[in-house]
Design an enzyme around this catalytic site. Structure first.
Site, PDB file in Angstrom:
ATOM      1  CB  CYS A 171     -13.976   1.201   0.490  1.00 12.27           C
ATOM      2  SG  CYS A 171     -13.374   2.889   0.649  1.00 12.27           S
ATOM      3  CG  ASP A 224     -13.681   6.303  -0.583  1.00 11.35           C
ATOM      4  OD1 ASP A 224     -13.665   6.168   0.661  1.00 11.35           O
ATOM      5  OD2 ASP A 224     -12.658   6.188  -1.286  1.00 11.35           O
ATOM      6  NE  ARG A 262      -3.861   0.633   1.963  1.00  7.83           N
ATOM      7  CZ  ARG A 262      -5.069   0.732   2.520  1.00  7.83           C
ATOM      8  NH1 ARG A 262      -5.247   1.494   3.582  1.00  7.83           N
ATOM      9  NH2 ARG A 262      -6.103   0.070   2.026  1.00  7.83           N
ATOM     10  CD  GLN A 320     -13.046  -1.723  -0.359  1.00  8.24           C
ATOM     11  OE1 GLN A 320     -12.173  -1.621   0.481  1.00  8.24           O
ATOM     12  NE2 GLN A 320     -14.241  -2.220  -0.084  1.00  8.24           N
ATOM     13  NE  ARG A 380     -10.404  -5.114   0.921  1.00 12.12           N
ATOM     14  CZ  ARG A 380      -9.587  -4.138   1.334  1.00 12.12           C
ATOM     15  NH1 ARG A 380     -10.087  -3.086   1.937  1.00 12.12           N
ATOM     16  NH2 ARG A 380      -8.283  -4.183   1.112  1.00 12.12           N
ATOM     17  CG  HIS A 406      -8.504   0.108  -2.590  1.00 14.02           C
ATOM     18  ND1 HIS A 406      -7.749  -0.999  -2.285  1.00 14.02           N
ATOM     19  CD2 HIS A 406      -9.122   0.474  -1.423  1.00 14.02           C
ATOM     20  CE1 HIS A 406      -7.896  -1.289  -1.003  1.00 14.02           C
ATOM     21  NE2 HIS A 406      -8.721  -0.418  -0.464  1.00 14.02           N
TER      22      HIS A 406
HETATM   23  N1  NVA Z   1     -10.066   6.712  -1.062  1.00 15.84           N
HETATM   24  C1  NVA Z   1      -9.642   6.288   0.252  1.00 15.84           C
HETATM   25  C2  NVA Z   1      -9.804   4.829   0.413  1.00 15.84           C
HETATM   26  C3  NVA Z   1      -9.438   4.291   1.767  1.00 15.84           C
HETATM   27  C4  NVA Z   1      -9.585   2.801   1.869  1.00 15.84           C
HETATM   28  C5  NVA Z   1      -8.196   6.698   0.475  1.00 15.84           C
HETATM   29  O1  NVA Z   1      -7.382   6.545  -0.439  1.00 15.84           O
HETATM   30  O2  NVA Z   1      -7.887   7.207   1.565  1.00 15.84           O
HETATM   31  N1   CP Z   2     -11.186  -0.084   2.808  1.00 12.50           N
HETATM   32  C1   CP Z   2      -9.890  -0.148   3.185  1.00 12.50           C
HETATM   33  O1   CP Z   2      -8.982  -0.393   2.370  1.00 12.50           O
HETATM   34  O2   CP Z   2      -9.682   0.067   4.518  1.00 12.50           O
HETATM   35  P1   CP Z   2      -8.284   0.252   5.258  1.00 12.50           P
HETATM   36  O3   CP Z   2      -7.719   1.578   4.821  1.00 12.50           O
HETATM   37  O4   CP Z   2      -8.635   0.218   6.704  1.00 12.50           O
HETATM   38  O5   CP Z   2      -7.372  -0.871   4.848  1.00 12.50           O
END
Ligand code: NVA
Ligand code: CP
Length: 298
Positions: free
Chosen positions: A257, A219, A101, A131, A285, A128
């Protein structure tokens, strides 16, 4: 044989994505009885925070009979400037797959380039995909084949939206995005959808987008690494509330998500209400990623 990386849905064909989804569904039904990844290890590299991704990958590996090691820049040499390329080469000598990540999609690509084991995208600023595997699994459990669905995305045209666009292009369902000017999905992703004649449309009007749809997705308004700036003002009209849900089909479900911000992108009565599938979505997930892990590592 080339490595089975899981980088982005637009790299796959529909058959492969369907196969990975089926693996996840079978493993969910199996309730941890089989251990096809016994003796295998997954490295989890987190350059951004995570609750769901971290825990679901760790638990998923354990349930499949394997093991996961979570790494963060602070406690590895990545934080002191060791390159992604060298990290990829070294981790590949210890582990059987690497999930990362990170902010820049170029880092994911670099890792996949230098690794000699499969690499999984656990979120970048651009996408992502894990997800969306869970989201599709959740949709199909509740409402049947996604191929027949009309899905609406309301809010920021962010990384999660991009993976929804990829999924729509691949699996052929209708995706209507409602985003404010300035927060559209990246042009490259929209161009990809267009090049495939995908049923993906973009409007400024959330009510028009959700009208008669089977699923409304949103989101956070401020993703990790974003500046809040004027986002709250721009995105206010795109809030998913009871009035917006009422414009969708009667049986429509709500997906997010998570993490969620009640009172911003979604009201409490929607996310905590009867049409919300967010807790199943979070659980999925785990199951969907077990499908990804099995596909990558065998
Ligand atoms: N769009 C959000 C998703 C978190 C799982 C982010 O990138 O922070
Ligand atoms: N939805 C998701 O990816 O959550 P986290 O940021 O907690 O991993």
């Amino acid at each position: 044989m080339s490595l089975k990386h899981f980088l982005d849905l637009d790299r796959f064909d529909a058959k492969t994505v369907r196969h990975v989804l089926d693996l996840g569904a079978k493993l969910k039904a199996d309730k941890g009885q089989s251990h096809p990844l016994a003796g295998k290890t997954l490295a989890l590299v987190f350059e951004k925070p995570s609750t769901r991704t971290r825990v679901s990958f760790q638990v998923g590996m354990q349930q499949l009979g394997g093991h996961a090691i979570a790494l963060s820049p602070q406690d590895t040499q990545l934080g002191r400037g060791e390159s992604i390329a060298d990290t990829a080469r070294v981790l590949s000598r210890y582990v059987d797959a690497i999930m990362i990540r990170t902010a820049a999609a170029s880092k994911l690509e670099e890792l996949a380039h230098y690794a000699t084991v499969p690499v999984i995208n656990g979120l970048t600023d651009d996408s992502h995909p894990c997800q969306i595997m869970a989201d599709i699994m959740t949709y199909e459990e509740r409402r049947g084949p996604i191929e027949k669905a009309k899905v609406a995305w309301c809010g920021d045209g962010n990384n999660v939206a991009a993976s929804w666009i990829h999924a729509a292009g691949l699996l052929g369902f209708e995706l209507r995005l409602a985003c404010p000017e300035g927060l559209d999905p990246r042009g490259e992703v929209m161009a990809w959808a267009k090049s495939r004649n995908a049923k993906v449309t973009l409007t400024r009007d959330p009510k028009a987008a959700v009208s008669g749809t089977d699923c409304i997705v949103t989101d956070t308004w401020v993703s990790m690494g974003d500046e809040a700036g004027n986002r709250h003002n721009l995105l206010k009209p795109y809030q998913v509330n009871t009035a917006l849900m009422a414009a969708a089909a009667r049986e429509a479900i709500f997906l997010h998500c998570l993490p969620a911000h009640r009172g911003e992108e979604v009201t409490p009565d929607v996310i905590d209400g009867p049409q919300s599938a967010v807790w199943d979505e979070a659980e999925n997930r785990l199951h969907a990623q077990k499908g990804v892990l099995l596909w990558c590592m065998t």
